[in-house]
Design a protein around this motif. Sequence first.
Motif, PDB file in Angstrom:
ATOM      1  N   ARG A 140      82.510  35.023 117.149  1.00 20.46           N
ATOM      2  CA  ARG A 140      81.476  35.138 116.219  1.00 20.46           C
ATOM      3  C   ARG A 140      80.396  35.958 116.436  1.00 20.46           C
ATOM      4  N   GLU A 141      80.660  37.026 117.411  1.00 22.22           N
ATOM      5  CA  GLU A 141      79.724  38.107 117.752  1.00 22.22           C
ATOM      6  C   GLU A 141      79.669  39.060 116.669  1.00 22.22           C
ATOM      7  N   CYS A 142      78.344  39.456 116.347  1.00 17.58           N
ATOM      8  CA  CYS A 142      78.028  40.638 115.482  1.00 17.58           C
ATOM      9  C   CYS A 142      78.087  41.864 116.334  1.00 17.58           C
ATOM     10  N   LEU A 143      79.343  42.700 115.931  1.00 18.87           N
ATOM     11  CA  LEU A 143      79.682  43.993 116.615  1.00 18.87           C
ATOM     12  C   LEU A 143      78.698  45.022 116.191  1.00 18.87           C
ATOM     13  N   VAL A 248      71.107  34.973 122.293  1.00 20.64           N
ATOM     14  CA  VAL A 248      69.975  33.876 122.460  1.00 20.64           C
ATOM     15  C   VAL A 248      70.287  33.095 121.361  1.00 20.64           C
ATOM     16  N   ARG A 249      70.507  33.278 120.353  1.00 24.53           N
ATOM     17  CA  ARG A 249      70.629  32.471 119.101  1.00 24.53           C
ATOM     18  C   ARG A 249      71.823  31.269 119.556  1.00 24.53           C
ATOM     19  N   PRO A 250      71.496  30.235 119.441  1.00 25.64           N
ATOM     20  CA  PRO A 250      72.474  28.901 119.564  1.00 25.64           C
ATOM     21  C   PRO A 250      73.236  28.943 118.561  1.00 25.64           C
ATOM     22  N   HIS A 251      74.539  29.004 118.629  1.00 24.35           N
ATOM     23  CA  HIS A 251      75.593  28.884 117.441  1.00 24.35           C
ATOM     24  C   HIS A 251      76.179  27.474 117.658  1.00 24.35           C
ATOM     25  N   SER A 252      76.234  26.794 116.462  1.00 25.33           N
ATOM     26  CA  SER A 252      76.607  25.355 116.466  1.00 25.33           C
ATOM     27  C   SER A 252      78.001  24.955 116.791  1.00 25.33           C
ATOM     28  N   SER A 253      78.794  26.102 116.186  1.00 24.42           N
ATOM     29  CA  SER A 253      80.373  25.850 116.358  1.00 24.42           C
ATOM     30  C   SER A 253      80.835  26.404 117.611  1.00 24.42           C
ATOM     31  N   LEU A 254      79.896  26.925 118.447  1.00 25.22           N
ATOM     32  CA  LEU A 254      80.188  27.277 119.966  1.00 25.22           C
ATOM     33  C   LEU A 254      79.488  26.302 120.815  1.00 25.22           C
TER      34      LEU A 254
END
Length: 289
Positions: A140-143, A248-254
Amino acid sequence: MQHVREKYPVSERRACRVLGQSRTSQRYQPIIRDDEEPLTAAIVRLAGQYGRYGYRRVTALLHAEGWHVNHKRVGRIWRREGLKVPLKQPKRGRLWLNDGSCIRLRPGWRNHVWAYDFVQARTHDGRSFRMLTVIDEYTRECLAIEVDRHIRSGDVLHVLADLFTQRGVPDYIRSDNGSEFTAIAVREWLSRVGVKTLYIEPGSPWENGYNESFNGKLRDELLNGEIFCSMTEAKVLIEQWRRHYNTVRPHSSLGYRPPAPQTVMPHRGDTPSAARGLRATRRSTDSLN
Protein backbone atom coordinates in the motif's frame (compact mmCIF):
# COMPACT_ATOMS: atom_id res chain seq x y z
CA MET A 1 -32.62 8.56 42.22
CA GLN A 2 -31.66 11.78 43.96
CA HIS A 3 -34.78 13.49 42.58
CA VAL A 4 -37.03 10.71 43.94
CA ARG A 5 -35.49 10.92 47.40
CA GLU A 6 -35.84 14.69 47.47
CA LYS A 7 -39.51 14.58 46.43
CA TYR A 8 -40.54 11.60 48.59
CA PRO A 9 -39.08 11.04 52.06
CA VAL A 10 -38.02 7.43 51.50
CA SER A 11 -34.80 5.58 52.14
CA GLU A 12 -32.27 4.78 49.46
CA ARG A 13 -32.99 1.07 49.85
CA ARG A 14 -36.73 1.50 49.19
CA ALA A 15 -36.21 3.91 46.30
CA CYS A 16 -33.80 1.49 44.61
CA ARG A 17 -36.25 -1.39 45.12
CA VAL A 18 -39.15 0.57 43.58
CA LEU A 19 -37.10 1.80 40.63
CA GLY A 20 -35.45 -1.59 40.10
CA GLN A 21 -31.95 -0.16 40.39
CA SER A 22 -29.02 -1.87 42.06
CA ARG A 23 -27.74 -0.12 45.17
CA THR A 24 -24.20 -0.95 44.07
CA SER A 25 -24.55 1.06 40.87
CA GLN A 26 -26.26 3.86 42.81
CA ARG A 27 -23.32 4.20 45.17
CA TYR A 28 -20.69 3.85 42.45
CA GLN A 29 -18.39 6.83 42.14
CA PRO A 30 -16.58 7.15 38.80
CA ILE A 31 -12.81 7.08 39.02
CA ILE A 32 -11.23 9.89 37.05
CA ARG A 33 -7.74 8.90 35.95
CA ASP A 34 -4.84 11.24 36.32
CA ASP A 35 -4.18 11.15 32.58
CA GLU A 36 -7.78 11.88 31.54
CA GLU A 37 -7.22 15.56 30.78
CA PRO A 38 -3.92 15.20 28.85
CA LEU A 39 -5.35 12.21 26.94
CA THR A 40 -8.45 14.20 26.03
CA ALA A 41 -6.26 17.08 24.88
CA ALA A 42 -4.19 14.71 22.75
CA ILE A 43 -7.30 13.20 21.14
CA VAL A 44 -8.76 16.62 20.38
CA ARG A 45 -5.42 17.77 18.97
CA LEU A 46 -5.12 14.76 16.66
CA ALA A 47 -8.76 15.03 15.61
CA GLY A 48 -8.19 18.66 14.69
CA GLN A 49 -4.93 17.92 12.89
CA TYR A 50 -6.33 14.97 10.94
CA GLY A 51 -9.94 15.96 10.41
CA ARG A 52 -10.79 12.92 8.27
CA TYR A 53 -9.54 10.30 10.74
CA GLY A 54 -11.87 8.31 12.98
CA TYR A 55 -11.19 7.32 16.58
CA ARG A 56 -9.59 3.98 15.65
CA ARG A 57 -6.98 5.64 13.47
CA VAL A 58 -6.47 8.29 16.15
CA THR A 59 -5.89 5.43 18.62
CA ALA A 60 -3.09 4.15 16.40
CA LEU A 61 -1.54 7.62 16.32
CA LEU A 62 -1.74 7.77 20.12
CA HIS A 63 0.10 4.45 20.33
CA ALA A 64 2.80 5.90 18.08
CA GLU A 65 3.14 8.80 20.54
CA GLY A 66 3.58 6.40 23.47
CA TRP A 67 0.06 6.31 24.97
CA HIS A 68 -1.11 2.97 26.38
CA VAL A 69 -4.83 3.20 25.70
CA ASN A 70 -7.33 1.01 23.88
CA HIS A 71 -9.80 2.10 21.24
CA LYS A 72 -12.80 1.73 23.59
CA ARG A 73 -11.57 4.45 25.91
CA VAL A 74 -10.64 6.67 22.99
CA GLY A 75 -14.09 6.12 21.49
CA ARG A 76 -15.75 7.06 24.80
CA ILE A 77 -13.77 10.30 25.01
CA TRP A 78 -14.41 10.89 21.31
CA ARG A 79 -18.19 10.77 21.81
CA ARG A 80 -18.05 12.78 25.03
CA GLU A 81 -16.19 15.61 23.30
CA GLY A 82 -18.65 15.60 20.40
CA LEU A 83 -16.06 14.69 17.79
CA LYS A 84 -17.53 13.53 14.50
CA VAL A 85 -16.42 10.33 12.83
CA PRO A 86 -16.17 10.75 9.02
CA LEU A 87 -18.91 9.03 7.07
CA LYS A 88 -17.90 5.72 5.55
CA GLN A 89 -17.64 5.52 1.79
CA PRO A 90 -20.14 3.23 0.01
CA LYS A 91 -18.80 -0.21 -0.77
CA ARG A 92 -17.73 -0.94 -4.32
CA GLY A 93 -18.16 -4.06 -6.37
CA ARG A 94 -15.80 -6.98 -5.99
CA LEU A 95 -12.29 -6.48 -7.28
CA TRP A 96 -11.71 -10.17 -8.02
CA LEU A 97 -13.76 -11.58 -10.90
CA ASN A 98 -14.61 -15.22 -11.62
CA ASP A 99 -14.25 -15.12 -15.40
CA GLY A 100 -10.50 -15.78 -15.38
CA SER A 101 -9.61 -12.19 -16.22
CA CYS A 102 -6.32 -10.64 -15.17
CA ILE A 103 -8.04 -8.68 -12.40
CA ARG A 104 -8.00 -11.86 -10.33
CA LEU A 105 -4.26 -11.46 -9.83
CA ARG A 106 -3.80 -10.74 -6.14
CA PRO A 107 -0.61 -8.98 -5.02
CA GLY A 108 1.43 -11.50 -3.07
CA TRP A 109 4.67 -9.73 -2.24
CA ARG A 110 6.48 -6.42 -2.54
CA ASN A 111 7.04 -5.40 -6.17
CA HIS A 112 4.56 -8.02 -7.36
CA VAL A 113 1.86 -5.66 -8.66
CA TRP A 114 2.13 -1.91 -9.00
CA ALA A 115 -0.77 0.31 -10.04
CA TYR A 116 -0.80 3.81 -11.47
CA ASP A 117 -3.48 6.31 -12.35
CA PHE A 118 -4.13 10.01 -12.84
CA VAL A 119 -5.77 12.55 -10.52
CA GLN A 120 -6.71 16.06 -11.61
CA ALA A 121 -6.97 19.23 -9.53
CA ARG A 122 -6.74 23.00 -10.00
CA THR A 123 -4.55 25.80 -8.73
CA HIS A 124 -6.10 28.96 -7.30
CA ASP A 125 -6.08 30.67 -10.73
CA GLY A 126 -8.41 27.98 -12.09
CA ARG A 127 -5.83 26.20 -14.23
CA SER A 128 -5.84 22.44 -13.99
CA PHE A 129 -2.89 20.18 -13.24
CA ARG A 130 -2.46 16.42 -13.17
CA MET A 131 -0.94 13.97 -10.74
CA LEU A 132 0.42 10.55 -11.66
CA THR A 133 0.12 8.31 -8.58
CA VAL A 134 2.04 5.04 -8.37
CA ILE A 135 1.44 2.55 -5.55
CA ASP A 136 2.59 -0.92 -4.57
CA GLU A 137 -0.64 -2.91 -4.14
CA TYR A 138 0.87 -5.33 -1.61
CA THR A 139 2.47 -2.85 0.81
CA ARG A 140 0.00 0.00 0.00
CA GLU A 141 3.02 2.31 -0.19
CA CYS A 142 2.78 5.30 -2.50
CA LEU A 143 5.93 5.09 -4.57
CA ALA A 144 5.60 8.42 -6.36
CA ILE A 145 3.25 11.30 -7.16
CA GLU A 146 4.34 13.18 -10.25
CA VAL A 147 2.75 16.66 -10.43
CA ASP A 148 2.69 18.82 -13.55
CA ARG A 149 0.39 20.78 -15.80
CA HIS A 150 0.59 18.10 -18.47
CA ILE A 151 1.80 14.51 -18.11
CA ARG A 152 2.40 12.54 -21.30
CA SER A 153 3.61 9.04 -22.06
CA GLY A 154 7.25 10.18 -21.98
CA ASP A 155 6.76 11.57 -18.49
CA VAL A 156 5.27 8.26 -17.40
CA LEU A 157 8.40 6.49 -18.66
CA HIS A 158 10.64 8.92 -16.76
CA VAL A 159 8.83 8.25 -13.48
CA LEU A 160 8.88 4.48 -13.98
CA ALA A 161 12.57 4.47 -14.96
CA ASP A 162 13.48 6.27 -11.73
CA LEU A 163 11.36 3.89 -9.64
CA PHE A 164 12.75 0.79 -11.37
CA THR A 165 16.29 2.00 -10.70
CA GLN A 166 15.57 2.70 -7.02
CA ARG A 167 13.22 -0.15 -6.10
CA GLY A 168 13.58 -2.85 -8.70
CA VAL A 169 11.31 -3.95 -11.53
CA PRO A 170 7.79 -5.17 -10.59
CA ASP A 171 6.21 -8.24 -12.13
CA TYR A 172 3.01 -6.47 -13.19
CA ILE A 173 1.67 -2.94 -13.57
CA ARG A 174 -2.08 -2.32 -13.45
CA SER A 175 -3.71 0.71 -15.07
CA ASP A 176 -6.68 1.88 -17.10
CA ASN A 177 -6.67 2.17 -20.87
CA GLY A 178 -5.62 5.82 -20.99
CA SER A 179 -3.53 6.93 -23.94
CA GLU A 180 -0.55 7.64 -21.66
CA PHE A 181 -0.53 4.02 -20.47
CA THR A 182 -1.28 2.28 -23.78
CA ALA A 183 1.13 4.28 -25.93
CA ILE A 184 3.34 2.12 -28.13
CA ALA A 185 6.51 3.51 -26.53
CA VAL A 186 5.27 2.64 -23.03
CA ARG A 187 4.20 -0.90 -23.95
CA GLU A 188 7.40 -1.65 -25.83
CA TRP A 189 9.60 -0.32 -23.03
CA LEU A 190 7.75 -2.26 -20.32
CA SER A 191 8.03 -5.39 -22.44
CA ARG A 192 11.78 -4.92 -22.82
CA VAL A 193 12.34 -4.62 -19.06
CA GLY A 194 10.12 -7.66 -18.37
CA VAL A 195 7.01 -6.03 -16.88
CA LYS A 196 3.59 -7.46 -17.73
CA THR A 197 0.70 -5.01 -18.07
CA LEU A 198 -2.80 -5.45 -16.62
CA TYR A 199 -5.37 -3.16 -18.22
CA ILE A 200 -8.79 -2.81 -16.62
CA GLU A 201 -12.03 -2.78 -18.57
CA PRO A 202 -13.12 0.65 -19.88
CA GLY A 203 -15.47 2.40 -17.47
CA SER A 204 -14.65 0.02 -14.60
CA PRO A 205 -12.52 1.98 -12.10
CA TRP A 206 -13.33 -0.49 -9.30
CA GLU A 207 -11.10 -3.02 -11.06
CA ASN A 208 -8.17 -0.80 -10.09
CA GLY A 209 -9.47 -0.65 -6.54
CA TYR A 210 -6.20 -0.15 -4.66
CA ASN A 211 -5.23 2.89 -6.67
CA GLU A 212 -8.76 4.31 -6.73
CA SER A 213 -8.88 4.00 -2.93
CA PHE A 214 -5.56 5.81 -2.60
CA ASN A 215 -6.68 8.56 -4.97
CA GLY A 216 -9.82 9.01 -2.88
CA LYS A 217 -7.73 9.46 0.28
CA LEU A 218 -5.48 11.95 -1.52
CA ARG A 219 -8.46 14.02 -2.62
CA ASP A 220 -10.35 13.73 0.66
CA GLU A 221 -7.46 14.45 3.01
CA LEU A 222 -5.47 16.98 0.98
CA LEU A 223 -6.86 18.26 -2.31
CA ASN A 224 -10.31 19.15 -0.99
CA GLY A 225 -8.85 21.15 1.89
CA GLU A 226 -5.99 23.06 0.26
CA ILE A 227 -5.77 26.09 -2.00
CA PHE A 228 -2.72 25.80 -4.23
CA CYS A 229 -1.53 29.26 -5.22
CA SER A 230 1.18 27.93 -7.53
CA MET A 231 2.52 24.71 -9.00
CA THR A 232 5.52 24.87 -6.68
CA GLU A 233 3.25 24.98 -3.65
CA ALA A 234 1.21 22.08 -5.02
CA LYS A 235 4.30 19.94 -5.57
CA VAL A 236 5.69 20.64 -2.09
CA LEU A 237 2.43 20.00 -0.22
CA ILE A 238 1.58 16.87 -2.20
CA GLU A 239 5.04 15.41 -1.62
CA GLN A 240 4.76 16.19 2.11
CA TRP A 241 1.42 14.42 2.21
CA ARG A 242 2.86 11.40 0.35
CA ARG A 243 5.65 11.05 2.92
CA HIS A 244 3.15 11.41 5.76
CA TYR A 245 0.94 8.76 4.14
CA ASN A 246 3.85 6.33 3.89
CA THR A 247 5.51 6.89 7.27
CA VAL A 248 2.89 8.18 9.72
CA ARG A 249 -0.70 7.67 8.58
CA PRO A 250 -2.16 4.45 10.06
CA HIS A 251 -3.63 2.12 7.41
CA SER A 252 -6.59 0.02 8.56
CA SER A 253 -5.81 -2.92 6.24
CA LEU A 254 -2.26 -3.08 7.68
CA GLY A 255 -3.39 -3.30 11.31
CA TYR A 256 -3.31 0.50 11.68
CA ARG A 257 0.37 0.68 10.79
CA PRO A 258 1.80 2.97 8.11
CA PRO A 259 2.83 1.31 4.82
CA ALA A 260 6.51 2.27 5.17
CA PRO A 261 7.33 3.44 8.71
CA GLN A 262 11.01 3.56 7.78
CA THR A 263 12.49 4.29 4.41
CA VAL A 264 14.65 1.26 3.59
CA MET A 265 15.74 0.75 0.05
CA PRO A 266 15.24 -2.88 -1.07
CA HIS A 267 18.26 -4.92 -2.06
CA ARG A 268 18.97 -4.58 -5.74
CA GLY A 269 19.95 -7.72 -7.56
CA ASP A 270 20.37 -5.95 -10.89
CA THR A 271 23.77 -5.85 -12.50
CA PRO A 272 25.44 -2.50 -13.25
CA SER A 273 24.76 -3.08 -16.95
CA ALA A 274 21.02 -3.40 -16.23
CA ALA A 275 21.03 -0.10 -14.36
CA ARG A 276 22.88 1.54 -17.23
CA GLY A 277 20.26 0.10 -19.59
CA LEU A 278 17.46 1.77 -17.63
CA ARG A 279 19.27 5.11 -17.74
CA ALA A 280 19.96 4.70 -21.43
CA THR A 281 16.29 3.91 -22.02
CA ARG A 282 15.30 7.07 -20.15
CA ARG A 283 17.59 9.13 -22.36
CA SER A 284 16.08 7.53 -25.42
CA THR A 285 12.56 8.48 -24.31
CA ASP A 286 13.58 12.14 -24.22
CA SER A 287 13.85 12.06 -27.97
CA LEU A 288 10.22 10.84 -28.24
CA ASN A 289 8.97 14.18 -26.90
